[in-house]
Structure formats: C-alpha cells, structure tokens
Scaffold this active site. Structure first.
Site, PDB file in Angstrom:
ATOM      1  N   HIS A 298       0.773  -1.242   0.000  1.00  0.00           N
ATOM      2  CA  HIS A 298       0.000   0.000   0.000  1.00  0.00           C
ATOM      3  C   HIS A 298       0.803   1.290   0.000  1.00  0.00           C
ATOM      4  O   HIS A 298       0.214   2.371  -0.056  1.00  0.00           O
ATOM      5  CB  HIS A 298      -0.952   0.011   1.201  1.00  0.00           C
ATOM      6  CG  HIS A 298      -0.262  -0.124   2.532  1.00  0.00           C
ATOM      7  ND1 HIS A 298      -0.940   0.050   3.730  1.00  0.00           N
ATOM      8  CD2 HIS A 298       1.027  -0.411   2.874  1.00  0.00           C
ATOM      9  CE1 HIS A 298      -0.094  -0.133   4.734  1.00  0.00           C
ATOM     10  NE2 HIS A 298       1.096  -0.419   4.230  1.00  0.00           N
ATOM     11  N   HIS A 299       2.120   1.231   0.092  1.00  0.00           N
ATOM     12  CA  HIS A 299       2.915   2.462   0.157  1.00  0.00           C
ATOM     13  C   HIS A 299       3.365   2.974  -1.212  1.00  0.00           C
ATOM     14  O   HIS A 299       3.736   4.147  -1.328  1.00  0.00           O
ATOM     15  CB  HIS A 299       4.155   2.242   1.024  1.00  0.00           C
ATOM     16  CG  HIS A 299       3.867   1.988   2.462  1.00  0.00           C
ATOM     17  ND1 HIS A 299       3.072   2.820   3.227  1.00  0.00           N
ATOM     18  CD2 HIS A 299       4.272   0.984   3.298  1.00  0.00           C
ATOM     19  CE1 HIS A 299       3.003   2.346   4.454  1.00  0.00           C
ATOM     20  NE2 HIS A 299       3.711   1.233   4.523  1.00  0.00           N
ATOM     21  N   ALA A 300       3.389   2.123  -2.230  1.00  0.00           N
ATOM     22  CA  ALA A 300       3.918   2.534  -3.536  1.00  0.00           C
ATOM     23  C   ALA A 300       3.151   3.726  -4.080  1.00  0.00           C
ATOM     24  O   ALA A 300       1.921   3.788  -4.011  1.00  0.00           O
ATOM     25  CB  ALA A 300       3.850   1.365  -4.515  1.00  0.00           C
TER      26      ALA A 300
ATOM     27  N   ASP B 201      -0.842   5.135   2.999  1.00  0.00           N
ATOM     28  CA  ASP B 201      -0.669   6.445   2.366  1.00  0.00           C
ATOM     29  C   ASP B 201      -0.748   6.403   0.849  1.00  0.00           C
ATOM     30  O   ASP B 201      -1.307   7.310   0.228  1.00  0.00           O
ATOM     31  CB  ASP B 201       0.652   7.079   2.807  1.00  0.00           C
ATOM     32  CG  ASP B 201       1.876   6.219   2.484  1.00  0.00           C
ATOM     33  OD1 ASP B 201       1.735   4.979   2.427  1.00  0.00           O
ATOM     34  OD2 ASP B 201       2.971   6.787   2.318  1.00  0.00           O
TER      35      ASP B 201
END
Length: 507
Positions: A161-163, A202
């Site tokens: 989920h951070h990419a 994020d």
C-alpha cells in the site's frame, strides 16, 4: 461493539464447519484464492525485514489444512507494462522493467533518488517479475468480482500500500491495491478500502484523495512512525473531502478497544457510504510481537476484524501487506483464509506442513505477550471515534459516478479469465498442491530472523543498491520517508548483535 457479535475468548462460531478429512465430499465456497509458486522466491536482501518467503510458508499452511478443496485456487497471472501503467507513470514503469542489480550499481544517485530506491526499496534480482506477480492476483481478482464469478477473492502476496504513482516506498514498488480498485470502479459506483496494517495506507489514500467514489479507511500507528501521515484531520480534498478516514492509534493497543473502535467506524462507513465493493488490506504487522510493529493485537482480534468485514456481505477482495515476523505472518493469513471460508480450524498445526518444525509452539494461534503498556487512553479513543463519525455525517448525497482517468471496459475479460483457468487446468502440475519449497540457505535465513553472521559484500559493491543491506538511519526524522528513518520505533529484539555487525547508523 455489541457482545453478541464477537466474544474475545473465541473466534469460531456454530456456523463454522469442521474441515473434512481428505477425500470427503465438500461444498466449495464462492471464493477465489490467488497464488503463484514463484512469488515467494524473491529476495530483498540480507538483513532486510521484508521476506517474500513468508508467502511460501503461508501457502504451505493453507494446503496443510486442506483448504484448497473449499475454494477455487487460481495461479496468479503476470501483469504487463500496460496493466501497471494504468496507475504508475511511464518513466517509473520503464525503470522497474529494465533495472537490474548490476545496472543499479552504475546508475547516478539522482536517478535512484527520483524513484526512491535505496535501503527500504532495493534493486534485487527479478524485481519486475515480483511486481507483476503480486499485482496480478489483485487486478484479475477484481475482474472476477466485477463479473460476479466469485463473492470473495484472496491475494496474500498483494496489499503493498505504500507505492506511489512515480516512486517506490516502504518496501512497495507497484501499488496493486490502486490497480485493483481502478478495475473495480469500472463496474462499481463506490468502493471502500479498509487498511488494518500498522502503517498508514498512504499510497492508496494519495491515489484517491480527491475522489468521492473511493473511501479509504486506515487504522494505523501514528506519531514518529513511518510513513508519518494519516492524521485524523487528513480527510481528503476537493470532491474527496470526508472520503478519507484516518484512525490514528498509539502504541500497544489491545484487542477489545481496537475491535470496538473498528466495528463502530466500519458500521458508520457502511451506513453513510454504502459501498458496492470492499478491498481489505490485512497487514499482519499490527499483530503483537511483530518485528517492526508496535500494536498488541492477538491472532483472534486480527481475524475477527476480517470476519466482521466479511459479514457485511459485499463483494470483497482480501489482500496481504506488512508483516515481519515470518511465522506469525503465515499463521495469521492461513487463519484468516479459514475464517473467510467459514471453517473451524484445529489450533495444532498439521504435521504435514513442510515447516511445522519451525513453529514453536506448534500452534496456529499461540498466545502473544505484549511488552508495552497500552498508550491509548479511553478518552483518546472516544475522541477519535467521535471525530470520525462526525466526519462520516458530512457526506452529502450519493457519490458521483464519473471519475477521471478510468480506463474503458474490456469486453473480452470473462473469456480471458476462463481461458487462463483452462490453460492452468491442462498443465501437468496442480497449483492447489504445488506448494513450492525455498532453498535450505534461504530457509535458514528466513526463520533465523536475526542473522548472527555479518553480511559479506564483494569489494567495491554498494550493498544499499543491490538489496544486501538493511539498517537504520537517524536522518530525515521529520517527516519520516522510510522505515529506516524511525530507529526508535522500528525495534529488533537483539540490537546489540546487529551493532556488532558494524552496520552504518547503529550507534
């Protein structure tokens, strides 16, 4: 949270079935499970906490508990550059597609910085193949939901989920979640994204921050902790204002307050947003005793959150995410596979597991002992709940149907999915029981989670660029840009031994 829904001392209920012995006639659930035997054989580097091998061990437990016979097991397809470019920029996709460890050694630092390549996100052998495999299950899983081929799809390799659109972040290179949601938006007016990873989701929020068709809900550790975002006042922008829900929590939250807050928030989201499909990211680093995590959740609590989302009865995609104590990651996601299937699982890990001897105790849900006091006061949690529910009441009317940059619907999707499955069934091997086995060397490194031997690097090689190093760095603490920026928060049990390795950044 009403006491008749979940009891803290039990996970399974009377509706859950006992797993039948091999050979018994069983009823398949309308669940698709994505896995590829190669996805767990990539290597971020020595001392790096992200271990794709956890996926091999998780799948081994799923098979050992004989769960494949209750669901449709699908070999994850590889995405191509066009699929990934639906969200990510052309320059970034080209970089991922062409970069190699050897090439990375000669690249200018400004190019590596442009794509946020470094200690957290190293260049390793097979990087592009890894990205296309873990994202493939999320994208094709979304297509299965779109065409009502399944009610639930599971892709444990996904959930990164951070990419970001044009750079890697937090061990994540391709944001399979965003790609999956974009697929779902072709057929569903409103999609809900729920994130129970300890880190703020994020990358997903950023992608849909100005959209009223996607609501992102993240329950995460907040403060001086990667990625440093996810304040309760961060609620989205423009048309997406109030469609980003952040639940910032302090360290060591326990089961009961977490579950009460979780059900209250998600029921409020269900009432006010009324999603047509749900994506659930199940990062297991929110478990107690995770190497990088700071929550104090039990296996039961984590799985209960999954069970509650399943009970909403919406088309559901379930993804993995973070998780850095390998044994517990495998336990957690195998358990939650059973919960999704409605199976009552024996707590003793089957002796048929290839890795059963590494689980001590040999239990699926061992007791996890918190080492910190709960920093979340009742007053603080009440204020979070009040502010969140007030935010949800600000939603006015139904979200719009139109959204920019949504690609057109492919008319041949169902035929292509069915063709992929036909080819898979005609192959000599059966994905259902082709578990895969990591090499003995890799197995030892993964299970002995604190390597007692100093890493050796060939002369002149910069290990930070080729994925052979993972340490801590005190620089850039406001705001943190990488896991290595938060040395006080990212804890290992044996700090002194790592200090003896002369790793840069360890005082």
């Amino acid at each position: 949270m009403s006491s008749d829904k979940f009891k803290l001392d039990t996970l399974f209920d009377d509706n859950d079935e006992i797993i039948e012995p091999d050979g018994a006639d069983v009823k398949k659930r309308n669940v698709a499970y994505y896995y590829h035997k190669d996805v767990g054989h990539f290597h971020y580097g020595q001392l790096h906490p992200m271990k794709p091998q956890r996926l091999v061990v998780c799948n081994d437990l799923v098979v050992s508990y004989e769960m494949p016979k209750y669901m449709t097991v699908v070999e994850s397809p590889k995405l191509d550059a066009a699929d990934i470019s639906v969200f990510h920029t052309e320059d970034y996709v080209n970089f991922l597609q062409t970069v190699t460890p050897k090439l990375g050694l000669t690249m200018p630092d400004d190019v590596l910085r442009q794509f946020n390549i470094g200690e957290d996100c190293p260049i390793f052998a097979g990087l592009w193949d890894y990205c296309t495999l873990y994202a493939g299950g999320s994208v094709e899983g979304a297509r299965r939901l779109n065409h009502k081929m399944n009610d639930i799809v599971i892709n444990w390799p996904g959930g990164l989920h951070h990419a970001k659109k044009s750079e890697a972040s937090g061990f994540c290179y391709v944001n399979d979640i965003v790609l999956g949601i974009l697929e779902l938006l072709k057929y569903h007016k409103r999609v809900l994204y729920i994130d129970i990873d300890i880190h703020h989701g994020d990358g997903v929020q950023e992608a849909f921050n100005n959209s009223d068709r996607v609501m992102t809900v993240s329950f995460h550790r907040f403060g001086q902790y990667f990625p440093g975002s996810g304040s309760i006042m961060d609620k989205g922008v423009g048309p997406g204002k109030y469609f980003a829900i952040n639940v910032p929590l302090m360290a060591a939250i326990r089961d009961e307050p977490y579950l009460k807050l979780f059900e209250s928030v998600i029921s409020g989201v269900e009432e006010n947003f009324n999603p047509e499909a749900i994506v659930l990211q199940c990062g297991s680093d929110s478990l107690c005793e995770d190497r990088l995590g700071q929550f104090a959740l039990s296996f039961n609590a984590h799985a209960r959150a999954v069970k509650y989302v399943k009970s909403l009865g919406k088309p559901l995609m379930v993804l993995g995410g973070g998780g850095y104590t390998l044994r517990n990651v495998a336990r957690c996601w195998a358990l939650e596979t059973g919960v999704i299937l409605g199976l009552r699982m024996d707590d003793e890990i089957p002796g048929t597991s290839l890795y059963s001897h590494y689980f001590t105790p040999r239990l699926l849900r061992p007791n996890l002992v918190p080492k910190m006091n709960d920093a979340n006061s009742a007053a603080y949690l009440a204020s979070i709940e009040k502010e969140t529910l007030a935010c949800l009441r600000m939603i006015r009317g139904a979200p719009s149907v139109q959204m920019q940059n949504i690609v057109g619907i492919r008319l041949d999707e169902i035929e292509q999915i069915e063709e992929n499955e036909r080819l898979q069934k005609s192959s000599k091997s059966s994905i259902e029981y082709e578990v895969g086995k990591v090499s003995e060397k890799m197995e030892e490194e993964c299970f002995v989670e604190e390597d007692s031997k100093p890493p050796s690097f060939p002369p002149g090689q910069d290990p930070r660029r080729i994925g052979q190093y993972w340490g801590y760095d005190r620089s850039g603490l406001a705001p943190p840009r990488s896991h290595s920026d938060v040395i006080e928060e990212a804890k290992y049990e044996d700090r002194d031994r790592r200090k003896d390795l002369n790793i840069p950044g360890i005082p």
